[in-house]
Scaffold this active site. Structure first.
Site, PDB file in Angstrom:
ATOM      1  N   GLY A   1       0.770  -1.242   0.000  1.00 14.84           N
ATOM      2  CA  GLY A   1       0.000   0.000   0.000  1.00 14.84           C
ATOM      3  C   GLY A   1       0.799   1.289   0.000  1.00 14.84           C
ATOM      4  O   GLY A   1       0.347   2.301  -0.520  1.00 14.84           O
TER       5      GLY A   1
ATOM      6  N   ASP B   1       1.201   3.557   4.615  1.00 14.92           N
ATOM      7  CA  ASP B   1       0.090   4.186   3.906  1.00 14.92           C
ATOM      8  C   ASP B   1      -0.976   4.667   4.894  1.00 14.92           C
ATOM      9  O   ASP B   1      -1.344   5.828   4.905  1.00 14.92           O
ATOM     10  CB  ASP B   1      -0.521   3.242   2.858  1.00 14.92           C
ATOM     11  CG  ASP B   1      -0.866   1.854   3.399  1.00 14.92           C
ATOM     12  OD1 ASP B   1      -0.574   1.566   4.583  1.00 14.92           O
ATOM     13  OD2 ASP B   1      -1.426   1.046   2.646  1.00 14.92           O
TER      14      ASP B   1
ATOM     15  N   ASP C   1      -4.477   1.967  10.919  1.00 19.44           N
ATOM     16  CA  ASP C   1      -5.893   1.765  11.217  1.00 19.44           C
ATOM     17  C   ASP C   1      -5.999   1.263  12.662  1.00 19.44           C
ATOM     18  O   ASP C   1      -5.917   2.059  13.589  1.00 19.44           O
ATOM     19  CB  ASP C   1      -6.439   0.764  10.193  1.00 19.44           C
ATOM     20  CG  ASP C   1      -7.936   0.566  10.273  1.00 19.44           C
ATOM     21  OD1 ASP C   1      -8.652   1.556  10.495  1.00 19.44           O
ATOM     22  OD2 ASP C   1      -8.401  -0.576  10.094  1.00 19.44           O
TER      23      ASP C   1
ATOM     24  N   ASP D   1      -5.571  -0.225  -1.852  1.00 16.49           N
ATOM     25  CA  ASP D   1      -6.401  -1.077  -2.704  1.00 16.49           C
ATOM     26  C   ASP D   1      -7.673  -1.544  -2.014  1.00 16.49           C
ATOM     27  O   ASP D   1      -7.803  -1.507  -0.790  1.00 16.49           O
ATOM     28  CB  ASP D   1      -5.623  -2.334  -3.102  1.00 16.49           C
ATOM     29  CG  ASP D   1      -5.537  -3.331  -1.938  1.00 16.49           C
ATOM     30  OD1 ASP D   1      -5.062  -2.926  -0.857  1.00 16.49           O
ATOM     31  OD2 ASP D   1      -5.968  -4.484  -2.104  1.00 16.49           O
TER      32      ASP D   1
END
Ligand code: IMP
Ligand code: MG
Length: 180
Positions: A42, A97, A100, A156
């Protein structure tokens, strides 16, 4: 672009922020030569743009890790591809990237920290704090983002949309279990 994708962060905004991060990193690491460690896949677009905004000498290396076991939110992490470079005594900057839950990065920090780098810090393009499960020090953050699944600029959904030049949100139903 697919009509159901909604632009969340545009190309210009990305370019401007990446430029700022590059300048900040160049200033903070002046006189040193950090290794930028990026997590496949990512972060590859962000890394490619970021290195060109950094004016000090840097090395670049890649790692690939997968999470397995109790679904996306839990489970263990396994290294699929390790670094080529030795990081002992070096300044290491992890380029991500998106952070989370933080579980992936938490594992990575522990793993890299055990190799005795001179310093270890994180630069993430995106920070989704709402879902964080573990406390992590993030030295550089591009943008804080809401709890919506994002694609583009390297990110993605089922391996697609990485090539979009901006960040876009997928409609909720596309990421629901059993969705398209
Ligand atoms: P964490 O371990 O939950 O922090 O997961 C972080 C990783 O999950 C990121 O490096 C991405 O590869 C992936 N990820 C998390 N959120 C998104 C998203 O909105 N779009 C695409 N990939 C994501
Ligand atoms: Mg990732």
């Amino acid at each position: 672009m697919e009509k159901n994708l909604e632009i969340v962060i545009g190309e210009q905004e990305l370019r401007q922020r990446v430029r700022e991060l590059g300048a900040e990193i160049s200033r903070d690491y002046a006189g040193r030569s950090p290794i930028l460690v990026s997590v496949l896949k990512g972060a590859f677009v962000f890394l490619a743009d970021l290195v060109r905004e950094i004016s000090i000498p840097v090395a670049v290396d890649f790692m690939a890790i997968t999470r397995y076991g109790a679904g996306r939110r839990g489970g263990a992490v396994r290294i699929e591809k390790d670094l080529d470079l030795a990081i002992a005594g070096r300044d290491v900057l992890v380029v991500e990237d998106i952070v989370d839950t933080g579980l992936t990065l938490g594992y990575l920090m522990k793993n890299l920290g055990a190799r005795d780098p001179a310093s270890l810090a994180v630069c993430t393009l995106l920070d989704r704090r709402a879902r964080r499960l573990t406390k992590l020090p993030l030295r550089y953050v591009g943008f804080e983002v809401p709890d919506r699944f994002l694609v583009g600029y390297g990110l993605d959904h089922r391996e697609l949309h990485r090539n979009l030049p901006h960040l876009a949100a997928l409609p909720e139903e596309a990421t629901a279990p059993g969705g398209p």
